[in-house]
Design a protein around this motif. Sequence first.
Motif, mmCIF file in Angstrom:
data_model
loop_
_atom_site.group_PDB
_atom_site.id
_atom_site.type_symbol
_atom_site.label_atom_id
_atom_site.label_comp_id
_atom_site.label_asym_id
_atom_site.label_seq_id
_atom_site.Cartn_x
_atom_site.Cartn_y
_atom_site.Cartn_z
ATOM 1 N N ILE A 16 0.834 -1.209 0.000
ATOM 2 C CA ILE A 16 0.000 0.000 0.000
ATOM 3 C C ILE A 16 0.865 1.254 0.000
ATOM 4 O O ILE A 16 0.596 2.214 -0.737
ATOM 5 N N ILE A 17 1.914 1.274 0.800
ATOM 6 C CA ILE A 17 2.817 2.428 0.821
ATOM 7 C C ILE A 17 3.533 2.553 -0.522
ATOM 8 O O ILE A 17 3.737 3.661 -1.044
ATOM 9 N N THR A 20 1.329 4.341 -3.114
ATOM 10 C CA THR A 20 1.297 5.795 -2.964
ATOM 11 C C THR A 20 2.601 6.421 -3.416
ATOM 12 O O THR A 20 2.604 7.471 -4.076
ATOM 13 N N ASP A 158 2.492 11.629 3.624
ATOM 14 C CA ASP A 158 1.151 11.839 4.178
ATOM 15 C C ASP A 158 0.416 12.925 3.397
ATOM 16 O O ASP A 158 -0.760 12.780 3.061
ATOM 17 N N ALA A 161 -0.717 11.772 -0.040
ATOM 18 C CA ALA A 161 -1.868 10.875 0.061
ATOM 19 C C ALA A 161 -3.129 11.640 0.447
ATOM 20 O O ALA A 161 -4.219 11.366 -0.070
ATOM 21 N N GLU A 165 -4.734 11.114 -3.195
ATOM 22 C CA GLU A 165 -5.259 9.750 -3.211
ATOM 23 C C GLU A 165 -6.787 9.777 -3.259
ATOM 24 O O GLU A 165 -7.425 10.725 -2.799
ATOM 25 N N LYS A 170 -6.905 6.742 0.451
ATOM 26 C CA LYS A 170 -6.592 7.453 1.686
ATOM 27 C C LYS A 170 -6.841 6.569 2.901
ATOM 28 O O LYS A 170 -6.029 6.541 3.838
ATOM 29 N N TYR A 173 -4.115 3.933 3.146
ATOM 30 C CA TYR A 173 -2.820 4.523 3.494
ATOM 31 C C TYR A 173 -2.759 4.908 4.969
ATOM 32 O O TYR A 173 -1.812 4.567 5.676
#
Length: 245
Positions: A16-17, A20, A158, A161, A165, A170, A173
Amino acid sequence: VLKDTIGRRATNDEVIIESTFRKLLNPSSPALETLYPTTTDSQSQSKEVVELKITTPLFFARLARYSHISEFLSNEILTTDDKDRTFYTTHPEILLQLFEDSSTLLRPPTDHPSMSNGLPWRFLHWLRSRRPHNVQSSEDQHQHVKIDIRHLSFSELDSFAMIHESPPGKAKYIRVVTKILLSDIMAFGYPEIFDAMVYVLKVLASYVVVRGLKDCWYGILGEWTSVPSVCYEVENEEYCGWESS
């Protein structure tokens, strides 16, 4: 970004990271045009191709803990032991300058709705503003201590996102990053241990709820069945029945 993972597969959280981070590096993103400066002169400058090869998914777990991407990359580049380095780049100076120049663009506006209305983002803000500046995950084996010296209440990732995102992106994340930061506080930096702790708490909470409902139900049944009854003794045997009205 070229990925050449060794040692282990990426966890769902790291995937997931990574998603992003890849969107942040995407040159077609209109919000990050200044990350890829273009020249309007007739004589355009030659462009350098910067190769970033991720050598272990630990890269993304470490990245999530830093406020500044350039600070994270700098610490990784300065790592003396090649086994501890999580990526390889052909032009480290250009890579660092790229994120240094874009740092002001990767900060959320103070009037962004997520800042005031989003409870998860406010909780992440609280976590980042109160966590130690020493950044070191459970899998780090570095001899030196890494320090994110330019601390922010929201990291640059952050901020990206938060603004760019989709709502499902979001949610994923912020869930992952919050878990990573909480694991540093409560589970010695191991998200897996934190997941186990959450699972145990859920089981205990479910047991308490079920036990409470069971006692409550038995109490209701006890009151409902406590209707006066009449017992008769016939030939030394006792027979009970409902009392007629």
